[in-house]
Design a protein around this motif. Structure first.
Motif, mmCIF file in Angstrom:
data_model
loop_
_atom_site.group_PDB
_atom_site.id
_atom_site.type_symbol
_atom_site.label_atom_id
_atom_site.label_comp_id
_atom_site.label_asym_id
_atom_site.label_seq_id
_atom_site.Cartn_x
_atom_site.Cartn_y
_atom_site.Cartn_z
ATOM 1 N N GLY A 57 0.166 -1.092 0.071
ATOM 2 C CA GLY A 57 -0.071 0.118 0.135
ATOM 3 C C GLY A 57 0.949 1.450 -0.105
ATOM 4 O O GLY A 57 0.065 2.536 0.751
ATOM 5 N N THR A 58 2.384 1.275 -0.143
ATOM 6 C CA THR A 58 2.613 2.768 0.248
ATOM 7 C C THR A 58 2.397 3.802 -1.302
ATOM 8 O O THR A 58 2.949 4.766 -1.422
ATOM 9 N N SER A 59 2.551 2.525 -2.412
ATOM 10 C CA SER A 59 2.292 3.422 -3.852
ATOM 11 C C SER A 59 0.469 4.119 -3.189
ATOM 12 O O SER A 59 0.582 5.673 -3.536
ATOM 13 N N THR A 60 -0.326 3.440 -3.077
ATOM 14 C CA THR A 60 -1.534 4.230 -2.180
ATOM 15 C C THR A 60 -1.557 5.795 -1.323
ATOM 16 O O THR A 60 -2.229 6.476 -1.534
ATOM 17 N N ASN A 61 -0.750 5.288 0.240
ATOM 18 C CA ASN A 61 -0.046 6.512 1.217
ATOM 19 C C ASN A 61 0.577 7.769 0.260
ATOM 20 O O ASN A 61 0.324 8.647 0.880
ATOM 21 N N MET A 62 1.551 6.932 -0.550
ATOM 22 C CA MET A 62 2.843 8.222 -1.200
ATOM 23 C C MET A 62 1.205 9.061 -2.490
ATOM 24 O O MET A 62 1.577 10.283 -2.209
ATOM 25 N N ASN A 63 0.278 8.508 -2.841
ATOM 26 C CA ASN A 63 -0.268 9.543 -3.895
ATOM 27 C C ASN A 63 -0.821 10.151 -2.875
ATOM 28 O O ASN A 63 -1.046 11.187 -2.788
ATOM 29 N N ALA A 64 -1.757 9.868 -2.009
ATOM 30 C CA ALA A 64 -2.528 10.363 -1.186
ATOM 31 C C ALA A 64 -1.429 12.121 -0.772
ATOM 32 O O ALA A 64 -1.242 12.887 -0.073
ATOM 33 N N ASN A 65 -0.416 10.782 0.199
ATOM 34 C CA ASN A 65 0.913 12.470 0.715
ATOM 35 C C ASN A 65 1.200 13.456 -0.385
ATOM 36 O O ASN A 65 1.119 14.456 -0.509
ATOM 37 N N GLU A 66 1.228 12.879 -1.373
ATOM 38 C CA GLU A 66 1.709 13.783 -2.870
ATOM 39 C C GLU A 66 0.449 15.456 -3.184
ATOM 40 O O GLU A 66 0.815 15.839 -3.355
ATOM 41 N N VAL A 67 -0.731 14.004 -3.387
ATOM 42 C CA VAL A 67 -1.826 15.080 -3.618
ATOM 43 C C VAL A 67 -1.786 16.149 -2.500
ATOM 44 O O VAL A 67 -2.352 17.191 -2.952
ATOM 45 N N ILE A 68 -1.765 15.447 -1.610
ATOM 46 C CA ILE A 68 -2.798 16.463 -0.035
ATOM 47 C C ILE A 68 -1.236 18.100 -0.186
ATOM 48 O O ILE A 68 -1.578 18.437 -0.124
ATOM 49 N N SER A 94 3.144 6.187 9.354
ATOM 50 C CA SER A 94 3.614 5.048 7.983
ATOM 51 C C SER A 94 2.903 4.012 6.874
ATOM 52 O O SER A 94 1.808 4.755 7.481
ATOM 53 N N THR A 95 3.692 3.647 6.072
ATOM 54 C CA THR A 95 2.085 2.953 4.916
ATOM 55 C C THR A 95 1.301 2.336 5.625
ATOM 56 O O THR A 95 0.545 1.547 6.011
ATOM 57 N N GLY A 135 1.418 3.357 15.043
ATOM 58 C CA GLY A 135 1.693 2.353 15.446
ATOM 59 C C GLY A 135 3.625 2.442 14.547
ATOM 60 O O GLY A 135 4.221 1.384 14.636
ATOM 61 N N THR A 136 3.558 3.608 13.870
ATOM 62 C CA THR A 136 4.228 3.323 12.244
ATOM 63 C C THR A 136 4.380 1.670 11.564
ATOM 64 O O THR A 136 3.744 1.476 11.032
ATOM 65 N N ALA A 137 5.782 1.620 11.960
ATOM 66 C CA ALA A 137 6.585 0.747 10.754
ATOM 67 C C ALA A 137 5.708 -0.226 11.117
ATOM 68 O O ALA A 137 5.283 -1.318 10.096
ATOM 69 N N ILE A 138 6.454 -1.184 13.049
ATOM 70 C CA ILE A 138 6.170 -2.113 12.976
ATOM 71 C C ILE A 138 5.260 -2.342 13.790
ATOM 72 O O ILE A 138 5.042 -3.492 15.066
ATOM 73 N N GLY A 139 4.776 -0.896 14.442
ATOM 74 C CA GLY A 139 3.987 -1.088 15.931
ATOM 75 C C GLY A 139 4.888 -0.321 16.319
ATOM 76 O O GLY A 139 4.065 -1.042 17.741
ATOM 77 N N THR A 140 6.232 -0.198 16.388
ATOM 78 C CA THR A 140 6.871 0.171 17.560
ATOM 79 C C THR A 140 7.053 1.461 17.766
ATOM 80 O O THR A 140 7.317 2.077 19.098
ATOM 81 N N ARG A 141 5.810 2.511 17.437
ATOM 82 C CA ARG A 141 5.668 3.657 18.067
ATOM 83 C C ARG A 141 7.418 4.787 17.104
ATOM 84 O O ARG A 141 7.237 5.483 17.287
ATOM 85 N N ILE A 142 7.999 3.886 16.287
ATOM 86 C CA ILE A 142 9.171 4.814 16.007
ATOM 87 C C ILE A 142 8.624 5.946 15.331
ATOM 88 O O ILE A 142 7.757 5.815 14.701
ATOM 89 N N ASN A 143 9.766 7.346 16.000
ATOM 90 C CA ASN A 143 9.132 8.413 15.053
ATOM 91 C C ASN A 143 8.034 8.984 15.772
ATOM 92 O O ASN A 143 7.352 10.090 14.708
ATOM 93 N N THR A 144 7.382 8.830 16.365
ATOM 94 C CA THR A 144 6.253 9.738 16.746
ATOM 95 C C THR A 144 6.794 9.699 18.777
ATOM 96 O O THR A 144 7.505 9.368 18.894
#
Length: 455
Positions: free
Chosen positions: A103-114, A143-144, A232-241
């Protein structure tokens, strides 16, 4: 960088040329080139586009409240999201619904349009990401792997309301026919053989009851999808939050969506588990299995019109043959049967995709969402057509029902408590062998049919 041909954007792989006014960016463009798979863009499912914007809005608000995103950027992102939620700019959500990358392409589509909508509102050119960046700002604290699972859950829940409305309407149509046909006596059948008497109303009321059971079941299982792993971001560790982000962002998303969302109790587990979709897809399969059986029954009951059962008449929808004049086929139940077959196959796809995840992530989420939504949308359309173009117009052939009942041997069951099973069986066999009615068979052996309740 601009040129006469468009604007150039760069990523870690290299440069890509984009149209000047494209709302998407380099990562979306790469996805368009990499995944020309189904021809169905994610905008085909507006519920997903809206859900993505709702997630991004909640994240921007939470980031601003926690001091990790400038307030002016958060406001620009929020305004862009509000426009998308209102139905604007959906065509810019153009990546194929089937894609690699979890789903990275979907998430980045949203990020770029917004990002580009926000830049435009701030007075900057599209692609001027030094002022507001798709990753650093729109995707901050995300994260996606938590955005996409959350968005597809919201989208599924949103469309489920439409599906349940159509299912409820179909149930009421069958129930109304059950009441209208309550007086019509007919033959009940098991294993395609004459069994015992019943009414046509009872038969149609049974159709309503079996489908009505699944309205509450689907609502109950939908609650599994209200548990989200956002934060949870990348794998649920909450990294970068930032501290407190996970609980705050789910609370913010609940307010944005108007849904009672719950943070997953174990974000590591929630990042890879798709059990909620497995259960929901299975419930949809349960509905379509019942619905297909009902359509089979409608086709059998209406078979003929003269050389079949012919107990009911379906409203004619279209000419049934290019060679046989006057033939009319049960095309509405037939198309619903096919929708049900497709849904059963989709459930297997969901099952296999849910099993196919490895370690801390399931990369097969796009096909799970695609197939669940395909099932729900086609099933909704099928139920609407079945209701309006078939069930509501069904009529009972009362004379045919009476004829078949009179000529059948089903009343032998009523005789068994009176004359005994063996005697009733002999009467039934006599009637069948001699080609006479059960009433006539009684007279033949000296029994009073009227006294036995066969008059």
């Amino acid at each position: 960088m601009k040129s006469s041909m468009g604007r150039v954007e760069r990523d870690s792989i290299g440069e890509v040329m984009l149209p000047h006014h494209a709302l998407w960016g380099v990562q979306t463009q790469r996805a368009l080139e990499n995944f020309p798979i189904t021809g169905i863009p994610i905008s085909h499912y507006p519920e997903l586009v809206v859900a993505l914007a709702q997630v991004k809005r909640a994240c921007a608000q939470t980031n601003a409240d926690l001091g990790v995103l400038a307030r002016d950027k958060a406001e620009a992102i929020t305004a862009a999201c509000d426009a998308i939620i209102a139905g604007d700019h959906h065509a810019a959500f153009c990546v194929d619904v089937m894609q690699g990358g979890a789903g990275t392409s979907t998430n980045m589509n949203a990020n770029e349009v917004i990002a580009n909508l926000a830049l435009q509102a701030m007075g900057h050119d599209h692609g001027a990401y030094r002022h507001l960046h798709p990753n650093d700002d729109v995707n901050r604290s995300q994260s996606t792997n938590d955005v996409y699972p959350t968005a597809i859950r919201l989208a599924t829940l949103s469309y489920a309301e439409t599906l349940l409305s159509s299912l409820s309407t179909l149930v009421e149509a069958f129930r109304a026919k059950g009441e209208a046909f309550a007086h019509v006596q007919k033959v009940g059948r098991t294993q395609l053989q004459d069994a015992v008497p019943m009414t046509l109303g009872q038969e149609f009321h049974g159709f309503a009851t079996t489908l009505a059971e699944d309205i509450d079941r689907l609502r109950d299982l939908g609650r599994l999808l209200t548990e989200v792993n956002l934060g949870g971001t990348a794998i649920g560790t909450r990294i970068n939050t930032p501290d407190g982000y996970a609980a705050a962002v789910v609370d913010a998303l609940s307010k944005v969506t108007g849904r009672d969302l719950t943070p997953a109790s174990d974000l590591i587990e929630a990042s890879s588990d798709l059990g909620g979709f497995v259960m929901y897809s299975s419930a949809l399969k349960r509905v379509v299995i019942k619905l297909s059986k009902i359509c089979n029954d409608l086709r059998l009951l209406s078979s003929g019109p003269r050389a079949g059962l012919g107990e009911i008449t379906l409203p004619p929808a279209q000419a049934g043959s290019s060679i046989m004049p006057g033939k009319v086929n049960p095309v509405i139940p037939e198309v619903v049967n096919q929708i049900c077959f497709q849904a059963i196959g989709n459930d297997l796809t969901v099952t296999m995709a849910a099993e196919a995840g490895q370690l801390q992530l399931n990369a097969m989420e796009p096909v799970i969402f695609y197939k669940v939504m395909e099932t729900m949308t086609t099933l909704t359309g099928g139920m609407d057509v079945l209701t309006t173009r078939c069930v509501q117009g069904i009529t009972a052939n009362e004379a045919r029902c009476a004829e078949l009942l009179e000529g059948s041997l089903v009343l032998a069951t009523l005789l068994a408590p009176v004359v005994g099973y063996d005697a009733a069986a002999r009467l039934s066999k006599t009637a069948l062998t001699d080609g006479i009615t059960l009433r006539e068979a009684c007279s033949k052996v000296g029994l009073d049919a009227g006294a036995l309740g066969l008059a």
